[in-house]
Write an enzyme that holds these catalytic residues in place. Structure first.
Site, short mmCIF file in Angstrom:
data_model
loop_
_atom_site.label_atom_id
_atom_site.label_comp_id
_atom_site.label_asym_id
_atom_site.label_seq_id
_atom_site.Cartn_x
_atom_site.Cartn_y
_atom_site.Cartn_z
N GLY A 13 0.86 -1.22 -0.12
CA GLY A 13 0.07 0.11 -0.12
C GLY A 13 0.95 1.29 0.03
O GLY A 13 1.86 1.34 0.76
N ALA A 14 0.26 2.28 -0.70
CA ALA A 14 1.20 3.53 -0.88
C ALA A 14 0.51 4.63 -0.77
O ALA A 14 0.47 5.67 -1.47
CB ALA A 14 1.90 3.52 -2.27
N GLY A 15 -0.58 4.57 0.17
CA GLY A 15 -1.06 5.98 0.70
C GLY A 15 -0.28 6.49 1.73
O GLY A 15 0.91 6.20 1.81
N GLY A 16 -0.92 7.26 2.77
CA GLY A 16 -0.29 8.03 3.54
C GLY A 16 0.49 7.06 4.50
O GLY A 16 1.69 7.40 4.77
N GLY A 18 1.20 4.01 4.30
CA GLY A 18 2.53 2.99 3.59
C GLY A 18 3.76 4.01 3.17
O GLY A 18 4.84 3.71 3.51
N PHE A 117 -13.04 21.73 14.12
CA PHE A 117 -13.59 20.42 13.53
C PHE A 117 -14.45 19.67 14.62
O PHE A 117 -14.27 19.88 15.68
CB PHE A 117 -12.50 19.39 13.28
CG PHE A 117 -12.27 19.30 11.73
CD1 PHE A 117 -11.89 19.96 10.82
CD2 PHE A 117 -12.97 17.95 11.38
CE1 PHE A 117 -11.93 19.63 9.41
CE2 PHE A 117 -12.72 17.77 9.75
CZ PHE A 117 -12.48 18.72 9.00
N ASP A 228 -9.04 -5.09 0.42
CA ASP A 228 -7.90 -6.21 0.35
C ASP A 228 -6.97 -6.96 1.34
O ASP A 228 -7.07 -8.21 1.64
CB ASP A 228 -6.83 -5.95 -0.93
CG ASP A 228 -7.72 -5.19 -1.87
OD1 ASP A 228 -8.93 -5.47 -2.38
OD2 ASP A 228 -7.31 -4.43 -2.75
N GLN A 247 -17.82 4.23 9.80
CA GLN A 247 -18.43 5.69 9.86
C GLN A 247 -19.03 6.04 8.99
O GLN A 247 -18.38 6.09 7.56
CB GLN A 247 -17.13 6.69 10.22
CG GLN A 247 -17.23 8.06 10.16
CD GLN A 247 -16.13 8.95 10.80
OE1 GLN A 247 -15.36 9.22 10.19
NE2 GLN A 247 -16.21 9.10 12.10
N HIS A 249 -20.01 9.44 7.19
CA HIS A 249 -19.91 10.88 7.38
C HIS A 249 -21.06 11.60 6.91
O HIS A 249 -21.87 11.39 6.01
CB HIS A 249 -18.78 11.18 6.03
CG HIS A 249 -18.08 12.32 6.20
ND1 HIS A 249 -18.89 13.73 6.00
CD2 HIS A 249 -17.06 12.86 6.74
CE1 HIS A 249 -18.07 14.70 6.25
NE2 HIS A 249 -16.90 14.22 6.67
N LEU A 259 -17.64 13.08 -0.83
CA LEU A 259 -17.31 13.84 0.25
C LEU A 259 -17.45 15.41 0.29
O LEU A 259 -16.75 15.93 -0.63
CB LEU A 259 -16.11 13.25 0.83
CG LEU A 259 -15.62 13.81 2.26
CD1 LEU A 259 -16.49 13.42 3.42
CD2 LEU A 259 -14.07 13.51 2.62
N GLU A 262 -16.14 18.13 6.48
CA GLU A 262 -16.67 18.58 7.71
C GLU A 262 -16.02 20.01 8.06
O GLU A 262 -16.49 20.94 8.73
CB GLU A 262 -16.25 17.81 8.87
CG GLU A 262 -16.75 17.87 10.28
CD GLU A 262 -16.34 16.63 11.27
OE1 GLU A 262 -16.41 15.57 10.91
OE2 GLU A 262 -15.81 17.04 12.34
N ARG A 293 -19.07 12.80 14.10
CA ARG A 293 -19.97 12.41 13.02
C ARG A 293 -20.97 11.54 13.17
O ARG A 293 -21.94 11.67 12.62
CB ARG A 293 -18.88 11.84 11.95
CG ARG A 293 -17.90 12.90 11.52
CD ARG A 293 -16.77 12.41 10.73
NE ARG A 293 -16.07 13.22 10.14
CZ ARG A 293 -14.91 13.12 9.44
NH1 ARG A 293 -14.33 12.03 9.27
NH2 ARG A 293 -14.22 14.20 9.14
N HIS A 360 -18.07 5.96 5.06
CA HIS A 360 -16.66 6.91 4.88
C HIS A 360 -15.51 6.22 5.45
O HIS A 360 -14.40 6.23 4.80
CB HIS A 360 -16.86 8.24 5.74
CG HIS A 360 -15.87 9.01 5.48
ND1 HIS A 360 -15.37 9.67 4.32
CD2 HIS A 360 -15.04 9.85 6.55
CE1 HIS A 360 -14.12 10.51 4.50
NE2 HIS A 360 -13.92 10.62 5.73
N GLU A 390 -5.74 3.01 7.94
CA GLU A 390 -7.32 2.63 8.02
C GLU A 390 -7.40 0.99 7.94
O GLU A 390 -8.38 0.60 8.64
CB GLU A 390 -8.11 3.21 6.90
CG GLU A 390 -9.71 3.00 6.96
CD GLU A 390 -10.31 3.35 5.98
OE1 GLU A 390 -9.90 4.44 5.36
OE2 GLU A 390 -11.81 3.11 5.77
N ARG A 401 -14.57 7.49 14.73
CA ARG A 401 -13.46 8.43 14.61
C ARG A 401 -13.69 9.84 14.85
O ARG A 401 -14.74 10.20 13.92
CB ARG A 401 -12.63 7.91 13.24
CG ARG A 401 -11.63 8.53 13.08
CD ARG A 401 -10.81 8.45 11.88
NE ARG A 401 -11.44 8.67 10.53
CZ ARG A 401 -11.66 9.79 9.83
NH1 ARG A 401 -11.15 10.76 10.53
NH2 ARG A 401 -12.19 9.71 8.87
N LEU A 407 -5.71 11.43 9.54
CA LEU A 407 -4.47 11.83 8.77
C LEU A 407 -3.44 11.90 9.60
O LEU A 407 -2.52 11.58 9.50
CB LEU A 407 -4.70 13.20 8.14
CG LEU A 407 -5.68 13.25 6.85
CD1 LEU A 407 -5.69 14.69 6.10
CD2 LEU A 407 -5.09 12.30 5.58
#
Lengths: 591, 255
Positions: A13-16, A18, A117, A228, A247, A249, A259, A262, A293, A360, A390, A401, A407
């Site tokens: 995984g190469a999101g935040g 990863g 927030f 996955d 969740q 949203h 989305l 918020e 939320r 969400h 996540e 959450r 983030l």
């Protein structure tokens, strides 16, 4: 390209999470990042509003207040030791990103700006506090870009469009017992470009595969968020924790689920029903539209149920920004207002925007400890196996959450997992051998699907997925009952049987996205069953899980996490894991 | 996104219509009696609503008619940059283009973006594109010890490069550029946008390293100011303006 690879650390995984892990790991050990997308396509980039940290740049704040809000926001199902770490390390996590170049919005003095927030308060609930660090309404985009840029700088090795389909473990997690040992040995991946199956031997493996929003029909999640990593862990005999907590949203574009941050309410936006009433005043008198939320989503659904919905079918409410200055909207909320214009043809300067809750975020996932090590039961870890973001459940989000805490989560626990994985790899002398038939399972399932082309299968992937998503929306969304869950489970079991009889169209080897979608559907079907099992077993209402037949929180019986295991015979078993409490005893949750 | 049908049904007023899509396909495997590498146009008809995205129409084809149709997509609302393609001879994101914004009475022509090798149908090899981006050193460069807290930056300095931070690397700009089509050495607009984002960031100290790279024969001077890139950008970035600011910095030695 050779199809057998060896690394110290493999990150899936190469999101935040990863890439944050990769930045740490690649400094310490030979690291590869395997991702089914290009890194910049990851869904971290769709996150909008901000990243929480008690910087106190614009008003007094501290990590303890943030921790309290996180625990209370999570309806006391949060593991408090993990939440303390999250909130304490938040400040450095933001400052690290700034030093990497992240273009945060600034205060007049040039510091990182902060805004309000949902659920983030001053001194244990007195009033909303400015805690969210942000870059307009594209904070996730900036985080993803910045982390990718740093990965380029550090020459991190990526395997793009490689779809990991199997986790190879040394030892059986469900048979190892108290004294046995289970360790990660590597992963098996399918190359989308060539159709080849690759094996990756590794001392450490980190899962950072993101969410599973596509179990629902109305969702803010990308098409590719099919759970996955969670599904692979489940199949490998590992438990999934708290999967009943999903969740919704509050402000998805009505009918579409896209989305709207918020931050719109943080900047002063107001939710109104068909009577023009600011209805959140009735549900959360103190912080109103900035309640957590789960409460806002439920309030919206309730307004619609009681006939105060808007539009020809009275099936949504309105997000009103019309009292805000257009200049302020342009500066702080440019993207989401453009979404309203593009997809609904609504001009937010002058017209309120139709919104309704959208699936969400999965609060649950692969259970880990605070180092990111994956648990194979309530107490034992799988050596060399980590999860973050996540797909993982630490659990800092508990039953619900808070906005801007995800983030934060990916940065704090991505970093921790990256360091821990590299240190474990460096302390481990030899890379585990993969069994000779390590790739056989994946090769067989790919071949089986490819062989369905032109075969006797009568079922279509898209049709089964549609029925799955519709039943999940109808029965497992904001409101749940024993009956709705039973209906959903029966259909999911039936769909799982029908899935055995699918036929796909594409027999090609290169970029066979038809095959990919069939595999993804397999994960969605299994995960839906786990979500339903947890929701059925939890006979109380807490955070994002609301049972109309058990409408109150029951701390005596359910102040604990669910742990769902898939057994060899295919059944899903639930067991329970205690919540870690350090200083906050459960209280009634009022805002 | 599958929720579209629901939305349309709810709204009731949005009429359903038959839309024709002509898609330029490329078969790398050579199936159904074709030679590997065969390129051909194929026409599909789908029932759709005016408010549907082109991506929705492509999904309808893939999910109901021909599963072998290949295209990339992920977020489906214009932020991940996966689904840039040529729609009616213009580069756009399929998820950000609604059918009502095209002329649905005529066939909608869908082709892969140009100038990058086609892999299958609407999927191209993005590697040369990302390689150009890597060339321009797209990361903050600073000297000295980092401060304990954040580096300060005024809102005005922050605003200076805001436009180019919006880039989602979809390649719509680069693959709309006539110079890029004919000269594979040219970095292309996106890489210059990526460099601009750092050159004009007051915290960065690597601006002249990057400008030197862009001063190269494959750099900004290749730009012929065709404005295709600005028109193509789905994020509304003023790409040509960013390129001219880089040129101006090179001409004047001032940032």
């Amino acid at each position: 390209m050779a199809t057998e690879h060896e690394f110290d650390v493999v990150i899936v995984g190469a999101g935040g999470a990863g890439m944050r892990a990769a930045l740490e790991s690649s400094q310490r050990a030979k690291t590869a990042v395997i991702t089914k997308l290009y890194p910049t396509r990851s869904h971290t980039g769709a996150a909008q509003g901000g990243m929480a940290a008690a910087l106190s740049n614009v008003e007094d704040d501290n990590a303890e207040w943030h921790t309290f809000d996180t625990v209370k926001g999570g309806d006391y199902l949060v593991d408090q030791d993990a939440a303390e770490i999250l909130c304490k390390e938040a400040v450095d996590a933001v400052l690290d990103l700034e030093k990497m170049g992240l273009p945060f919005n600034r205060t007049p003095e040039g510091k990182v700006d902060q805004r309000r927030f949902g659920g983030h308060t001053r001194n244990h609930g007195e009033a909303a506090v400015r805690r969210a660090c942000y870059a307009a309404d594209r904070t996730g985009h900036m985080i993803l870009q910045t982390l990718y840029q740093q990965c380029i700088k550090q020459e991190v090795e990526f395997f793009n469009e490689f779809y990991v389909l199997d986790l190879i473990l040394d030892g059986d997690p469900q048979a190892a017992g108290e004294d046995g040992e289970v360790a990660a040995a590597g992963v098996v991946a399918y190359s989308l470009a060539t159709g080849e199956v690759h094996t990756f031997r590794a001392k450490s493996v980190i899962f950072a595969t993101g969410g599973a929003g596509k179990v629902f029909k109305t969702t803010s999640n990308a098409h590719t968020l099919t759970g996955d990593g969670m599904g692979i862990a489940l199949r490998a005999g590992l438990p999934l924790e708290d999967m009943e907590f999903f969740q919704f949203h509050p402000t998805g574009l009505a009918g579409l689920g896209i989305l709207l941050s918020e931050a719109a309410r943080g900047e002063g936006g107001i939710l109104r029903n068909s009577e023009g009433e600011r209805f959140m005043e009735r549900y959360a008198p103190t912080i109103k539209d900035l309640a957590p939320r789960d409460m806002v989503a439920r309030a919206m659904a309730n307004e619609v149920r009681e006939g105060r919905g808007c539009g020809p079918n009275k099936d949504y409410v309105l997000l009103d920004l019309t009292h805000l200055e257009p200049k302020h909207i342009d500066e702080k909320l440019p993207d989401i207002t453009e979404f309203a214009r593009t997809y609904l043809g609504v001009e937010p300067y002058t017209e309120p925007v139709p919104v309704f809750p959208t699936a969400h975020y999965a609060m649950g996932g692969i259970p880990t400890n605070v180092q990111g090590e994956v648990l194979r039961d309530n107490t034992h870890v799988v050596k060399g196996l980590y999860a973050a973001g996540e797909c993982a459940c630490v659990s800092v989000h508990g039953a619900n959450r808070l906005g801007t805490n995800s983030l934060l989560d990916i940065n704090v626990f991505g970093r921790r997992a990256g360091i821990a994985a590299a240190e474990y790899a460096n302390a481990t002398e030899t890379t585990p051998e993969l069994p000779a038939d390590a790739s056989a399972g994946v090769e067989q399932s790919v071949a089986r699907l490819r062989d369905t082309v032109g075969g006797s299968g009568t079922e279509r992937v898209a049709q089964i997925r549609k029925e799955l998503q519709e039943t999940m929306d109808r029965n497992v969304q904001v409101f749940r009952t024993a009956e709705s869950l039973a209906e959903a489970r029966d259909l999911v079991i039936e769909l799982q049987k029908r899935y055995e009889n699918i036929a796909i169209h594409d027999r090609g080897t290169r970029f066979n996205t038809d095959l990919l979608e069939a595999i993804e559907l397999g994960f969605l079907l299994e995960l839906s069953e786990v979500v339903i099992a947890g929701a059925d077993g939890r006979k109380e209402s807490r955070g994002g899980h609301y049972r109309e037949d058990f409408p109150t929180r029951d701390d005596e019986n359910y102040m604990q996490h669910t742990m769902a295991y898939k057994r060899a015979d295919g059944t899903v078993d639930l067991s329970w894991k205690p919540v870690v409490i350090t200083k906050y005893q459960p209280m009634e949750r009022k805002y | 996104m599958t929720a579209t049908a629901e939305k349309s049904a709810e709204a009731g007023a949005i009429p359903s219509m038959t839309v024709t899509l002509k898609i330029l396909r490329f078969d790398p495997d050579g199936l159904d009696g074709r030679e590997p590498g065969t390129e051909y146009w194929e026409e599909f008809q789908v029932e759709a609503h005016a408010t549907d995205r082109v991506l929705d129409a492509l999904h309808k084809i893939k999910w109901e008619q021909d599963g072998s149709l290949a295209f990339r997509r992920s977020c489906a609302h214009g932020v991940c940059g996966s689904d840039a393609m040529r729609i009616n001879a213009r580069n756009r994101l399929a998820c950000k283009t609604l059918l009502k914004d095209l002329n649905p009475a005529k066939p909608i022509m869908v082709e892969p973006i140009k100038g990058l090798p086609v892999e299958k149908d609407l999927i191209v090899d993005m590697e040369p594109f990302f390689a150009s981006y890597r060339e321009i050193m797209p990361f903050l460069m600073t000297t000295g010890t980092a401060p304990e807290r954040e580096r300060l930056q005024s809102p005005e300095d922050r605003a200076r490069f805001d436009d180019t931070t919006k880039c989602i690397m979809c390649a719509a700009c680069t693959t709309s550029c006539p110079v890029f089509w004919t000269d594979g050495q040219y970095f292309g607009p996106q890489a210059i946008v990526g460099a601009h984002r750092f050159i004009f960031d007051s915290r960065d100290e690597g601006e002249w390293d990057r400008l030197e790279i862009l001063n190269d024969k494959a750099g900004v001077w290749k730009c012929r100011t065709a404005f295709n890139c600005t028109e193509a950008c789905p994020r509304g970035i003023e790409v040509t303006k960013a390129i001219s600011e880089v040129k101006h910095a090179l001409n004047t030695g001032e940032i």
